[in-house]
Motif scaffolding. Sequence first.
Motif, mmCIF file in Angstrom:
data_model
loop_
_atom_site.group_PDB
_atom_site.id
_atom_site.type_symbol
_atom_site.label_atom_id
_atom_site.label_comp_id
_atom_site.label_asym_id
_atom_site.label_seq_id
_atom_site.Cartn_x
_atom_site.Cartn_y
_atom_site.Cartn_z
ATOM 1 N N ARG A 139 43.514 43.470 36.325
ATOM 2 C CA ARG A 139 42.242 43.803 36.979
ATOM 3 C C ARG A 139 42.397 44.980 37.930
ATOM 4 O O ARG A 139 41.506 45.816 38.042
ATOM 5 C CB ARG A 139 41.697 42.580 37.709
ATOM 6 N N ASP A 140 43.560 45.049 38.620
ATOM 7 C CA ASP A 140 43.802 46.219 39.485
ATOM 8 C C ASP A 140 43.744 47.472 38.643
ATOM 9 O O ASP A 140 43.220 48.509 39.055
ATOM 10 C CB ASP A 140 45.190 46.131 40.132
ATOM 11 N N GLU A 193 41.629 31.326 40.126
ATOM 12 C CA GLU A 193 42.863 32.120 40.001
ATOM 13 C C GLU A 193 43.551 32.298 41.345
ATOM 14 O O GLU A 193 44.783 32.314 41.432
ATOM 15 C CB GLU A 193 42.539 33.470 39.374
ATOM 16 N N THR A 216 40.571 40.675 43.391
ATOM 17 C CA THR A 216 40.398 40.849 41.940
ATOM 18 C C THR A 216 40.619 39.551 41.166
ATOM 19 O O THR A 216 40.632 39.549 39.941
ATOM 20 C CB THR A 216 41.352 41.920 41.408
ATOM 21 N N LEU A 217 40.837 38.447 41.873
ATOM 22 C CA LEU A 217 41.031 37.171 41.180
ATOM 23 C C LEU A 217 39.876 36.234 41.506
ATOM 24 O O LEU A 217 39.325 36.284 42.605
ATOM 25 C CB LEU A 217 42.360 36.531 41.604
ATOM 26 N N THR A 218 39.536 35.356 40.560
ATOM 27 C CA THR A 218 38.454 34.401 40.799
ATOM 28 C C THR A 218 38.947 33.308 41.739
ATOM 29 O O THR A 218 40.139 33.247 42.077
ATOM 30 C CB THR A 218 38.028 33.719 39.490
ATOM 31 N N ARG A 222 47.512 38.821 35.573
ATOM 32 C CA ARG A 222 46.059 38.917 35.493
ATOM 33 C C ARG A 222 45.534 39.828 36.604
ATOM 34 O O ARG A 222 44.662 40.656 36.400
ATOM 35 C CB ARG A 222 45.451 37.520 35.618
ATOM 36 N N LYS A 223 46.116 39.656 37.775
ATOM 37 C CA LYS A 223 45.717 40.504 38.901
ATOM 38 C C LYS A 223 46.007 41.961 38.568
ATOM 39 O O LYS A 223 45.192 42.851 38.803
ATOM 40 C CB LYS A 223 46.487 40.085 40.158
ATOM 41 N N ILE A 281 49.434 34.586 36.878
ATOM 42 C CA ILE A 281 48.294 34.994 37.678
ATOM 43 C C ILE A 281 48.480 36.422 38.186
ATOM 44 O O ILE A 281 47.539 37.192 38.304
ATOM 45 C CB ILE A 281 48.092 33.957 38.821
#
Lengths: 241, 792
Positions: free
Chosen positions: B10-11, A113, A108-110, B6-7, B3
Amino acid sequence: MGNNATADPDIAIRCVDVHKTYCSGDVETPVLRGIDLEIRRGELSVILGASGAGKSTLLNIIGGIDRPTRGEVWCEGRNLAVLDDRHLTEYRRRSVGFVFQFYNLVPTLTALENVETATQIADDPMDPAEALRLVGLDDRRDHFPAQLSGGQQQRVSIARALAKNPLVVFCDEPTGALDANTGRHVLDLLTRLNEQTGATIVIVTHAAPVAQLAHAVLHLTMNGITATRNTRRACAAEISW
Amino acid sequence: MTILARKLRRDFVAARGMLAAVVAIVAFGIAALVGLQTTTNNLTSARDAYYAQCRLADFWVDLKKLPLSALAAVQAIDGVAELRSRLSRPVIVDLPGVSEPVSGLLLSMPATRTPVINDLVLTAGSWFSADGENEVIVSRAFADARGLSPGDPLRLTLDGQQRTLRIVGIGISAEFVYLIPPGGIVPDPANYGVFYLARPFAEDVLGMDGAANSLVGRLTPAARQAPEPVLQALAEQLHPFGVFAVTPLKQQDSNLNLTAELGGLSTMAAMMPLIFLSVSALVLNVLMMRLAAQQRVVVGTLKALGYDNRALFSHFIQVGVIVGLIGAALGLLLGYLLAAGLTAFYQGFFTFPNLSNRLYPGLMAAAVALALVFAVLGSVNGVRAITRLDPAEAMRPPPPPEGGAIVLERWTGAWRRVGFYWQMALRSLFRNRVRSGVGVVAAALGTALLVSTFGMLDSLKYMVQFQFDKVLLADYAVSFRDDLDAGALTEARRLPGVLRAEPLFVVSATLVNANHRHRGAVVGVTPDATMTLPTNTDGSVVPIPPQGLLMARRLAEQLDLAVGDSVWLLPTKGLQTPLQVPVADLVDSLFGLGVYADYDYLNRLIGESAAVSAVRLRTAQTPAERTAFYTELKRLPTLLSVQDMAEERANMWQTFVVKMGSMAYVMILFGAVIFFGAILNGALISLIERQRELATYRVLGYRNGEVGAMYLRETLVLNLGGILLGLPLGWWMLLGMNAQYKNDLYMMPSVITPAGWFWSIGLAIAFVLIAQLIVQRRINCMHWNEALSMKE
């Protein structure tokens, strides 16, 4: 041997009589039997062995992911074999970078990232964008793993390992999931990075030709380990497996 | 933003469908808590403020006639802090254009405005002028229902004399938050009101100069803790003046109803959120365990990168925290709206000067905390499973799932017969025991909510039908203020359109057994009565015994009496000598704490003969006869009230079934959320877990429908099991809820009709099938070739 085990500043990691036995019920399966080895700073070392020889186990032990059943693993004046979980985590955080066979990127990270997952917890990290540039992926920084090819994913994985500026980068079968051509690109990248940044790199693989790239080759067999040094190193383009 | 944050985001987005279901369940649980508890708080604080404002009495004494000179001695009783004497009298109201006599209660108030016990709050108009002659203040609900306002005339029949009074004010009193006509169960604002007269004028028209027939008083704080001895002393002191009843606040009709309603609300406010939050915790647990499995490699990698357990724990627990917070935020909003609706709903039931919906920050904080606790409890298991993983182990592929035989396979013969597809479904259910368990529990709780809601509606309907189809079989109930002789019955039989008239002899009395007392009435019924039938809750009629009393079982329990025991009867009529009377039989009645006796037997006991306090009438009337019937009734000087049973029934139906029904639909919505949310969640999780398996079937040539059918089997087994468990659970919840509403006025029977069961089960199955439709749609849209090549 005490603390002088790493007294030589050129030695990054030294294993002394390392054993590892897995127990499952009453069955004991010895995997490593008395391994002694030295990894020299700034060099590219390859640990070579057949399937089941204990390569990954050895890598996990020197990488601070697993502990030996017996023996000592010295790095920066500390014996990893006796460190508790908290200190092992600390060791991995400061001193080690990992490159995995299946890249293990967070889906789920670029790309950028994913590199940041390492730089955010490191003491003196590289700029993550710079790390991606080093592996030639600065134009893919905003892509998610699913949008990258296997080789590109592995390069992100390498950037993530390097970005921490670790003492050692461990690569577990880094070309295992790639086709020969892409694999050669990845190996070429690792060799160049070793030369350009002076990073200590340890590659674990079953593919014997890869050993031609290394300064030092450690042959792991059921009976133990033997070290040799290459007088002439090949470049990645020359090898095939 | 780190980070990991952010994860996390998105999860969260990736799992939004499943998380939304959990969030909805949390939100509805919190909404139930906030909505019901806010309403309870609104009502409680409105009640407390109102009681204080009106200086509500701690006790009421109704008596025949008390000379005011005797008041000082009563005032001197230890524990009595303050006393007010007043006049009280039932009245008949004659409204223009309304043929039926409307009844009410007349009460005296001081001629000049002073704060008194059981004070009035004027909502329109003014207080009486100097002498208050021919002036009346009318209770608000009645004025509203009949469109009356200050300045209007109002014709009252007082002691047989018609008087036209002028309305000066409209008011409300804490004494009548819930005003029920005598013999009624629910308020009837159009047909029963309270009318306040200035004391001097009231004394004059009622012929009660220098006397009173009602006392209201307040107790000292110490006596308030244990009022019974004080009330006992009061009753003894006042005995010579003919005490009909001494009623403590706790047993006062209006207060009793309000307290019962608040009790019921509090129970629901405790029970519903608990169910919802427990289910949400269980569902979240399954979800987090799934996340643990899914993120195994990621966790191993992060650990290998040097992330410590604390960082990962706090990272993953945030999923629960966020679910809890979003659910709580939505729940607070929804709960506030629910409270606004409920409070408005209660405004139609109870009369308060200022009942409004308020915010309770403490309650809201507690609700958020509760949501977080349940969400974290639900997540902690999964998060621990995540962080417990050893990095080296985490990065290895997980061990293949358990594949052994399940318990059912021991019955080899039966097992073989269920067929391959069912075997697959059963194996899958038994191997994911936690998930299956959660599914069954959620389905059971959802069903239980539906069953108890439909049961509540059925119980209310049954209660009304029971009372009017089995017990009160008359068309009219006519009561008289004083006992009349047998001639009254003859007269009643001659009223226009009357087919049959049956007499009742009602004796107000105190029943005493050892230290248990009950103030009520004994109703004398003739053996051939067809319109007053003491009936058990199962519908069987209990005949009136020729000797002794027939007593409501609940009253017998309160008085610690059994059939064959004797009880002391202290009548307020006739010779008023204490009598020892046997309890001959018991009846399980729904309404009131009734005591019945044979008509002649009771007359003999009291020393009367063929006394008539009320008559029950069966009629067959033309509209003209009906008008004539009412006109003649209104002329009766001793008329206390006339109840039109058909109208009573309609009024009760409106109050109990229609109004409560609207609340029931809210409950059904709640049940639907828990049910649907849990089912859908379970189905989606299992769909994700088995994506590769399902993709394999597609590759092998199974059609989408066939793959869905495999799923449907599991869903059906799981949810039918849950529904079956939910049926008795719902019944048990209904019993618990109805027990909360049990008081001296009525007892809620617990009834679920076949239609109630049908709707509960039908809706439950409908939810299951709708969830299955969503699953089938996902199967149809699945990119199975991708799913197949996925690493995990």
